[in-house]
Design a protein around this motif. Structure first.
Motif, PDB file in Angstrom:
ATOM      1  N   ALA A 106      -6.451   1.714  -7.760  1.00 17.22           N
ATOM      2  CA  ALA A 106      -7.573   2.259  -8.124  1.00 17.22           C
ATOM      3  C   ALA A 106      -8.733   2.288  -7.070  1.00 17.22           C
ATOM      4  N   SER A 107      -8.731   1.162  -6.356  1.00 16.78           N
ATOM      5  CA  SER A 107     -10.014   1.098  -5.315  1.00 16.78           C
ATOM      6  C   SER A 107      -9.569   2.230  -4.443  1.00 16.78           C
TER       7      SER A 107
ATOM      8  N   ASN B 153      -0.892   6.783 -12.299  1.00 16.87           N
ATOM      9  CA  ASN B 153      -0.502   5.351 -12.450  1.00 16.87           C
ATOM     10  C   ASN B 153       0.588   5.095 -11.851  1.00 16.87           C
TER      11      ASN B 153
ATOM     12  N   ILE C  52      -2.086  -4.000  -4.660  1.00 15.38           N
ATOM     13  CA  ILE C  52      -2.367  -4.492  -5.899  1.00 15.38           C
ATOM     14  C   ILE C  52      -3.370  -3.896  -6.854  1.00 15.38           C
ATOM     15  N   PHE C  53      -4.282  -3.341  -6.057  1.00 12.65           N
ATOM     16  CA  PHE C  53      -5.407  -2.607  -6.847  1.00 12.65           C
ATOM     17  C   PHE C  53      -5.555  -1.090  -6.333  1.00 12.65           C
TER      18      PHE C  53
ATOM     19  N   SER D  63       0.730  -1.282  -0.049  1.00 10.59           N
ATOM     20  CA  SER D  63       0.051  -0.039   0.015  1.00 10.59           C
ATOM     21  C   SER D  63       0.904   1.255   0.077  1.00 10.59           C
TER      22      SER D  63
ATOM     23  N   LEU E  50      -3.857  -5.809  -0.587  1.00 11.59           N
ATOM     24  CA  LEU E  50      -5.000  -5.390  -1.686  1.00 11.59           C
ATOM     25  C   LEU E  50      -4.922  -3.985  -2.127  1.00 11.59           C
TER      26      LEU E  50
END
Lengths: 599, 81
Positions: A440-441, A453, A437-438, A361, A434
């Protein structure tokens, strides 16, 4: 304030918790944050049709620059995890203090007036003090005392500043009627500066940072998890509301990002290292707020969100180690991976997140702030933040997991902590991965619609180069026995000025005031008072003689007879043998005399 | 529970990890020379700036901390005296 607001639910929870026992209490502790979440209407903010997430009337007070809901969500996640972690603690004081503390922190970020903001700010300071006091040791109570003194100072500065900044003549009226607004720091206006100092204390901006490294390591194992979530992050929120874009913050944030690393390298207490690394991470957020662009402010928000999760995870892992081994020094620990593998794994995930390794994160949030510094051409800030990232990997990325779980074998064979603690750590570790890895969430939650990005090839390689070569430096220094870790002792920090200065002030005040006291005692006690005593003692007799002398003179008494009368009268007065009527007459005469003099 | 980190006790595994780490670093250094950055700052375009920041930055910070220790490090009971 709504009666069913989340903060009120937390306060009610604090009242209810001592009334329950056993399993019912545990269920209640877990249920409270979910009930609070249900009363918040938080989901309304995150609905897909809400495009303009800057202001949602009636739900939260929003500054036009930073989102309370994102902080609110982070606080709720932190609260759930920390309460889960502390579920088996058999101490109502800790549970109640924690719930009030959480409620107050939620109150700070959802305040609809300056008055609410200030009241919750102070409740937060007082309730959190009990999490330090709950350790019930002399060292902890001393640290708690210094903690509350520092926060009361900050609170008073904040109050004075808020009143000075208001145009309302009535101090209370100005607080109740005012909404939070942005201020600019200029030399001619002390009000914003006082507000800034009040917030700076909670942020741990130097020289006010010492309470963090002083109090957090002395709190209970579970208490330090709560402490690391709310105080500094609610201050980050307040700073963004009041002072976003203030350029001085860039300098202060850069200083905060770099200097704690020097102290953390030398530190032997595991939670004190985390406390210094917390200051380092808050420094990144302050830089983001100071730069003041959409990317940097979103970066500061995202970093606060991620920081709440990975820092809690690290405090949970170290708290578990202290809870299970009773040891808190690196020099007493080592080799725990053999019997605490899950704690070790979660600690490594937390360390990877805070170090900003790709797929964790910290990488997706910290890089937004560093990129924003680059976009805005702050080359020196960019350079310092990169150095701080490199230093960070050595301090909190490697030092904590390596010297606790690997390194020399201490011979301690403690097992992983109880299931509730493991579950809480597992939950936060999963979130760290999480979000990494993601990303955008996380970005979807941010108030400013930005495109960022973090996983561009150049960015991944650059970050891995910094981290990889930082690790190489650590390995080489460790092989050469040049890494400073095996030293017991303390490192003097700014609190030297407070502690030594306080003692000096006490000594000076003691000697100066006691000298004045002695002189006063001699002059007033021995001189003036005895003089007054004599004067008042003989005044009644003298007054009576003034009245009765003409009678004896007319009667024809000589000088010796008059002396004898005077002597008798004096004796009678001192013995209290004068009839009441005469005494009253003399008293009235004396009063008339006094009134005459006063005219 | 099975020890997740048992593999770190094996000497062969340690050597393998060490070699893998060294190769990765070399790959990163070479890869960094070939990949162009975002070009936001001239400083970020200096060749090997990131490995330099990582390695030298850490060394400088640790030696600065050791220097600081000479001046600021005290006995644990310093404030109680």
């Amino acid at each position: 304030m709504n009666l069913f607001s989340p903060q009120i639910v937390m306060f009610l929870g604090a009242i209810l918790v001592p009334l329950f026992k056993g399993r019912a209490k545990k269920v209640l502790l877990v249920a409270i944050p979910f009930v609070a979440l249900a009363t918040s209407h938080l989901w309304e903010y995150f609905l897909p049709e809400v495009v303009d997430r800057i202001y949602l009337p009636g739900t939260f007070l929003m500054s036009d620059r930073l989102p309370a809901p994102v902080f609110f969500l982070a606080f709720m996640i932190g609260a759930v995890g920390a309460l889960m972690f502390a579920l088996k603690v058999d101490d109502d004081l800790q549970h109640c203090a924690a719930l009030v503390y959480i409620g107050a922190a939620l109150g700070v970020i959802t305040a609809k007036s300056i008055f609410e903001f200030y009241v919750f700010w102070e409740i937060m300071a007082v309730s959190s003090t009990f999490l330090v006091l709950a350790k019930r040791t002399k060292i902890a109570s001393d640290a708690a005392f210094r903690y509350i003194i520092m926060h009361l100072f900050g609170g008073l500065c904040l109050l004075a500043g808020l009143i000075l900044c208001s145009s309302d003549a009535s101090p209370i009226g100005c607080l109740v009627g005012s909404e939070m607004q942005a201020y600019s720091l200029n030399m001619s206006d002390p009000g914003p500066w006082l507000i800034f100092i009040g917030i700076a204390v909670n942020l741990g901006i130097p020289p006010f940072h010492t309470w963090i490294k002083d109090a957090y390591p002395e709190a209970t194992e579970t208490g330090s998890v709560f402490l690391c979530i709310f105080t500094t992050k609610s201050a980050v929120f307040a700073l963004a509301c009041f002072f976003a874009g203030a350029k001085i913050l860039i300098f202060l944030g850069a200083v905060m990002a770099i200097f704690p690393i020097l102290f953390a390298v030398l530190e032997n207490d595991i939670r004190r290292v985390l406390a210094y690394s917390l200051i380092n991470q808050v420094g990144f957020m302050i830089v983001g707020i100071g730069i003041g662009t959409a990317l940097s402010l979103s970066g500061a928000t995202a970093h606060a969100f991620c920081h709440i999760i990975y820092k809690s995870l690290l405090f949970m892992a170290t708290g578990s180690v202290i809870y299970m081994t009773g040891k808190s020094k690196f020099t007493d620990l080592g080799g725990l991976y053999k019997t605490m593998p899950l704690t070790c794994l979660f600690c490594i995930i937390g360390a990877a997140s805070i170090s900003a390794f790709p797929l964790f994160s910290g990488f997706v949030s910290k890089s937004m702030i560093v990129s924003a510094a680059g976009h805005e051409k702050y080359a020196w800030v960019w350079f310092i933040l990169q150095i701080a990232s490199a230093g960070g990997v050595v301090v909190h990325g490697i030092k904590i997991p390596y010297f606790i779980f690997f390194g020399k074998d201490s011979g301690i064979r403690a097992s992983d902590p109880p299931r509730n603690m493991v579950f809480a750590m597992g939950l936060f570790a999963a979130l760290c991965v999480l979000i990494g890895i993601f990303p955008a969430s996380l970005y979807k939650l941010l108030p400013k619609l930005i495109y960022y990005n973090p996983y561009s090839p150049a960015h991944i390689v650059e970050m891995l180069q910094i981290l990889g070569f930082g690790i190489l430096a650590f390995v080489i220094l460790k092989r050469l026995n040049a890494y400073p870790v095996d030293s017991r002792g303390i490192t003097l920090d700014f609190d030297w000025f407070y502690i030594k200065g306080g003692r000096l002030l006490h000594k000076v005040a003691d000697s100066a005031l006691n000298s004045i006291n002695a002189v006063s005692s001699r002059v007033i006690g021995d001189g003036a008072v005895s003089l007054f005593e004599k004067a008042f003692k003989s005044s009644q007799t003298t007054l009576l003689l003034i009245f009765v002398a003409p009678y004896y003179l007319i009667k024809g008494d000589n000088e010796n007879q008059l002396k004898e009368v005077k002597h008798k009268l004096t004796e009678t007065f001192e013995a209290g043998g004068v009839p009441i009527g005469i005494g009253a007459a003399v008293a009235v005469g004396f009063m008339v005399f006094c009134i005459f003099l006063s005219r | 529970m099975r020890n997740l980190f048992k593999f770190t006790e094996n000497e062969k595994t340690k050597k393998f990890l060490g070699a893998g780490f060294s190769v990765s670093l070399a790959g990163l250094a070479i890869g960094g020379l070939m990949i162009h950055g975002h070009g936001e700052l001239k400083l970020s375009e200096v060749p090997l700036i990131y490995p330099g920041i990582g390695f030298l930055g850490c060394l400088i910070l640790i030696y600065a901390a050791k220097g600081l220790a000479v001046v600021l490090r005290r006995d644990e009971n310093y404030y109680d005296k």
